[in-house]
Motif scaffolding. Structure first.
Motif, PDB file in Angstrom:
ATOM      1  N   LYS A 135      50.086 106.689  95.475  1.00 16.99           N
ATOM      2  CA  LYS A 135      49.745 106.934  94.067  1.00 16.99           C
ATOM      3  C   LYS A 135      49.432 105.589  93.417  1.00 16.99           C
ATOM      4  O   LYS A 135      50.324 104.753  93.258  1.00 16.99           O
ATOM      5  CB  LYS A 135      50.898 107.613  93.334  1.00 16.99           C
ATOM      6  N   ARG A 137      48.427 102.634  90.731  1.00 15.51           N
ATOM      7  CA  ARG A 137      48.954 102.266  89.419  1.00 15.51           C
ATOM      8  C   ARG A 137      47.906 101.436  88.681  1.00 15.51           C
ATOM      9  O   ARG A 137      47.376 100.483  89.233  1.00 15.51           O
ATOM     10  CB  ARG A 137      50.244 101.456  89.580  1.00 15.51           C
ATOM     11  N   ALA A 153      41.877 106.619  85.138  1.00 12.61           N
ATOM     12  CA  ALA A 153      43.211 106.820  85.718  1.00 12.61           C
ATOM     13  C   ALA A 153      43.506 108.307  85.898  1.00 12.61           C
ATOM     14  O   ALA A 153      44.078 108.724  86.924  1.00 12.61           O
ATOM     15  CB  ALA A 153      44.273 106.172  84.837  1.00 12.61           C
ATOM     16  N   ALA A 158      46.136 108.251  88.894  1.00 12.56           N
ATOM     17  CA  ALA A 158      46.879 106.989  88.904  1.00 12.56           C
ATOM     18  C   ALA A 158      47.934 106.962  87.800  1.00 12.56           C
ATOM     19  O   ALA A 158      47.751 107.547  86.727  1.00 12.56           O
ATOM     20  CB  ALA A 158      45.929 105.806  88.729  1.00 12.56           C
ATOM     21  N   GLU A 159      49.007 106.275  88.070  1.00 11.51           N
ATOM     22  CA  GLU A 159      50.058 106.059  87.079  1.00 11.51           C
ATOM     23  C   GLU A 159      49.633 104.965  86.119  1.00 11.51           C
ATOM     24  O   GLU A 159      49.125 103.919  86.540  1.00 11.51           O
ATOM     25  CB  GLU A 159      51.356 105.651  87.790  1.00 11.51           C
ATOM     26  N   VAL A 161      50.458 101.924  83.641  1.00 14.98           N
ATOM     27  CA  VAL A 161      51.516 100.921  83.493  1.00 14.98           C
ATOM     28  C   VAL A 161      51.178 100.060  82.282  1.00 14.98           C
ATOM     29  O   VAL A 161      50.370  99.123  82.374  1.00 14.98           O
ATOM     30  CB  VAL A 161      51.640 100.044  84.751  1.00 14.98           C
ATOM     31  N   LYS A 177      52.430  94.766  91.970  1.00 10.47           N
ATOM     32  CA  LYS A 177      53.133  95.611  91.006  1.00 10.47           C
ATOM     33  C   LYS A 177      52.215  96.655  90.381  1.00 10.47           C
ATOM     34  O   LYS A 177      52.672  97.535  89.654  1.00 10.47           O
ATOM     35  CB  LYS A 177      53.755  94.732  89.910  1.00 10.47           C
ATOM     36  N   ALA A 178      50.933  96.506  90.607  1.00  6.73           N
ATOM     37  CA  ALA A 178      49.927  97.462  90.152  1.00  6.73           C
ATOM     38  C   ALA A 178      48.728  97.321  91.078  1.00  6.73           C
ATOM     39  O   ALA A 178      48.694  96.429  91.942  1.00  6.73           O
ATOM     40  CB  ALA A 178      49.546  97.205  88.698  1.00  6.73           C
ATOM     41  N   ASP A 179      47.736  98.193  90.897  1.00  4.11           N
ATOM     42  CA  ASP A 179      46.619  98.238  91.832  1.00  4.11           C
ATOM     43  C   ASP A 179      45.250  98.084  91.178  1.00  4.11           C
ATOM     44  O   ASP A 179      44.299  97.680  91.831  1.00  4.11           O
ATOM     45  CB  ASP A 179      46.658  99.568  92.597  1.00  4.11           C
TER      46      ASP A 179
END
Length: 249
Positions: A135, A137, A153, A158-159, A161, A177-179
């Protein structure tokens, strides 16, 4: 001292100065942001003029000098990226020090002094970027999330953030920590130059959201959008950007 070492040294020392200003306890949150901006800017700009006086300089906190446009080498700095977050004693603010050569983001250092123990990321010393989770981010502005980013998103599943400064968002991709960092809400050259140099040094995709390159040291320093992500995600994201743009039209 090499350009990369200088950028990293200035980012790290500026971060320490900013922490000391905040630790003084003399300022309200709003006044702290202004004091931090001015103190950090004076240090970075005085230092660059002392040791790289032949180069151009563009800082968010100084009046622009158009002489830089005729120069091949131009330092582009944001002494406190995320002034609000710095004033609120949050962790998601950054110090950007970068060098553009012939308009390209050649060298960059981004300090994240608010993280525990502090973190410094350099374009010339890449660390392994962790693999993406199933999943994805996407980092977005915690106060003004861009509509295109939210729409993309949603289509990706996607989550979201929420995060403060542009540098903190970009470095979240580098740190795993994110994508995805997709921004279309308005920025300037100093917001992205050093983070983009660092992201490129780590093998990430960096471009405008139409796929065109990010070019620096321009007469108009407004550079309103960007995409930073792993290279394998870029094609799908561009397709989704086109979809949501057509829907908006």
């Amino acid at each position: 001292m090499s350009d990369a070492d200088l950028a990293s040294h200035l980012a790290e020392v500026t971060g320490r100065i900013l922490l000391e200003v905040r630790a003084s306890g003399l300022f309200s949150a709003k006044a702290l942001g202004k004091a931090g901006d001015q103190t950090a800017n004076q240090f970075v700009c005085h230092a660059l003029r002392e040791v790289r006086g032949e180069d151009g300089l563009l800082s968010e906190e100084e009046k622009d000098n158009p002489d830089r446009l005729a120069m091949s080498r131009v330092w582009i700095v944001d002494p406190v990226d995320g002034t609000r977050e710095y004033g609120e004693a949050r962790a998601d603010w950054a110090v950007h020090v970068g060098l553009a050569i012939d308009g390209q983001p050649a060298i960059g250092a981004v300090a994240l002094p608010g993280l525990e123990g502090g973190t410094l990321l350099r374009s010339d010393q890449p660390r392994p970027v962790p693999p993406a989770p199933d999943k994805l981010r996407m980092v977005i502005s915690r106060t003004r999330p861009a509509a295109e980013a939210v729409a993309v998103a949603e289509r990706l599943g996607a989550e979201l953030v929420p995060m403060g400064s542009a540098g903190a968002k970009a470095m979240a991709i580098v740190l795993g920590k994110a994508d995805i960092y997709l921004h279309s809400g308005g920025q300037y050259e100093w917001d992205s130059m050093a983070p983009v140099a660092v992201a490129l040094g780590h093998g990430l995709h960096c471009s405008r959201i139409d796929g065109s390159p990010l070019i620096y040291n321009q007469a108009d320093v407004y550079l309103p959008d960007l995409l930073i992500c792993r290279k394998e995600h870029a094609g799908q994201i561009f397709e989704l950007i086109a979809e949501v743009t057509q829907v908006a039209d």
